[in-house]
Design an enzyme around this catalytic site. Structure first.
Site, short mmCIF file in Angstrom:
data_model
loop_
_atom_site.label_atom_id
_atom_site.label_comp_id
_atom_site.label_asym_id
_atom_site.label_seq_id
_atom_site.Cartn_x
_atom_site.Cartn_y
_atom_site.Cartn_z
N GLU A 1 0.83 -1.19 0.00
CA GLU A 1 0.00 0.00 0.00
C GLU A 1 0.87 1.25 0.00
O GLU A 1 1.93 1.30 0.65
CB GLU A 1 -0.95 -0.01 1.20
N CYS B 1 3.65 8.57 1.02
CA CYS B 1 4.13 7.60 2.00
C CYS B 1 4.30 6.26 1.31
O CYS B 1 3.32 5.67 0.83
CB CYS B 1 3.13 7.50 3.15
N CYS C 1 5.45 -4.58 15.75
CA CYS C 1 4.99 -3.54 16.68
C CYS C 1 3.52 -3.77 16.97
O CYS C 1 2.71 -3.93 16.04
CB CYS C 1 5.22 -2.15 16.08
N CYS D 1 -1.75 6.39 9.81
CA CYS D 1 -0.54 5.81 10.39
C CYS D 1 -0.87 4.54 11.17
O CYS D 1 -1.74 4.52 12.01
CB CYS D 1 0.13 6.84 11.30
#
Length: 363
Positions: A102, A115, A126, A343
């Site tokens: 993506e 991004c 994470c 994010c």
């Protein structure tokens, strides 16, 4: 029986989009061509974005024919193209091996930030990140990294992208073999011509990669910090068990920052876990001798996550403590969360994801 020779030969062909100026000049030299042709080819590929070698009008027909016959010029398939209510745009890009990554474009009044991803999935696991939940399939090659920029630029217009951040899927510093040439192409005036100040590489804290990046490419550095204590960061960012805060911050202090440049420290705000006043004061102590900017990120939920976003009043109080400590601090406004483009929400389609944490920096 030996396999089809044409297939074997084609598999060894270089991907043109992944060749920086030095690599392209080296290829041309082996062909008996002048290395300066590399500048012209880079312009055709990246600035003018041609897809047909015949369009390269200032290059000899012989060279165009050989490029067409002995190199690969390809882009990923656009599987999905989504537009959020706030103008954020996300593409799901299919790769030949069945994986998909993506890429996200975030428009602002004064800039347009792309991004991009550096791996298919991520091995660092994470716990607040959808990508980490997928595991790692493989590294992206340089041409697959650059192709994200090329696709977005073609769809958005040549001047839409002013900044590029390596904050998509993956840990860039575990793929420096392919990320460093991509950074060279992004900065090359014959390719994308972005200044080093307009490119940011984010890491969860892979210290050997930080040292190498600082030596080889003068781009902006962002650290996914997210905690002011090792016990909390061990849970949120498991790579901390290998490179704890003291070691990570020592690497930040020796990072060769150009004048007036700061390291960005990203800090996701998680209700009741890392958002207390005491955590803010601890964060100030950690950063006291580092040129720093703190980027507070309201948590963006994803399926299967157990965390909650800190209330806005708590985020504001945390921010104010950092500001009173004379550290530049901003709260990131969630962008594209209605299309899972914010994010920590990028997941893509990852085949055979592995949850291990291979920490060797690929050279």
């Amino acid at each position: 029986m030996i396999g089809d020779a044409s297939v074997v030969t084609k598999a060894a062909w270089p991907h043109l989009l992944g060749l920086d100026r030095q690599s392209l000049a080296g290829l041309l030299r082996t062909w008996g061509e002048s290395p300066f042709r590399a500048n012209q080819i880079l312009q055709w590929l990246h600035t003018r974005q041609v897809t047909d070698f015949a369009a390269m009008s200032n290059i000899s027909k012989t060279l165009r024919t050989r490029l067409a016959a002995e190199t690969i010029l390809d882009e990923p398939e656009i599987i999905a193209d989504q537009l959020a209510a706030d103008g954020t745009r996300k593409w799901l890009l299919g790769l030949p091996d069945g994986n998909a990554i993506e890429t996200v474009f975030i428009p602002e009044e004064d800039r347009g930030t792309l991004c991009i991803s550096s791996q298919v999935g991520c091995s660092l696991a994470c716990s607040f990140c959808a990508t980490g939940a997928q595991g790692l399939s493989r590294n992206l090659e340089t041409h697959e990294i650059i192709a994200q920029v090329r696709v977005a630029r073609r769809l958005l217009g040549l001047n839409a992208i002013t900044n590029v951040v390596f904050m998509g899927m993956g840990e860039p510093l575990l793929n420096l073999r392919h990320v460093l040439p991509a950074l060279d192409l992004l900065r090359d005036d014959y390719a994308y011509g972005l200044g080093a100040r307009r490119i940011t590489v984010s890491t969860a804290g892979v210290v050997p990669g930080m040292d190498r990046l600082g030596t080889e490419s003068p781009v902006n550095l962002a650290i996914s910090l997210h905690a002011s204590r090792d016990d909390i960061r061990d849970i949120l960012v498991p790579v901390n068990r290998h490179y704890p805060l003291a070691e990570l911050l020592a690497a930040c202090r020796r990072y060769p920052l150009p004048p007036r440049r700061r390291i960005t420290f990203e800090y996701v705000m998680l209700d009741g876990l890392n958002d207390a006043d005491t955590h803010a004061r601890e964060l100030l102590r950690l950063l006291r001798d580092i040129p720093a900017m703190v980027n507070l990120i309201p948590f963006n939920p994803f399926p299967g996550s157990n965390y909650k976003r800190s209330p806005q009043l708590r985020i504001d109080a945390f921010r104010d403590i950092i500001l009173r400590g004379d550290v530049m601090t901003v709260t990131r406004r969630p962008r594209g969360d209605d299309i899972a483009a914010a994010c920590g929400q990028l997941a893509g389609q990852v085949r055979d994801g592995r949850r291990s944490i291979p920490l060797a920096v690929h050279s």
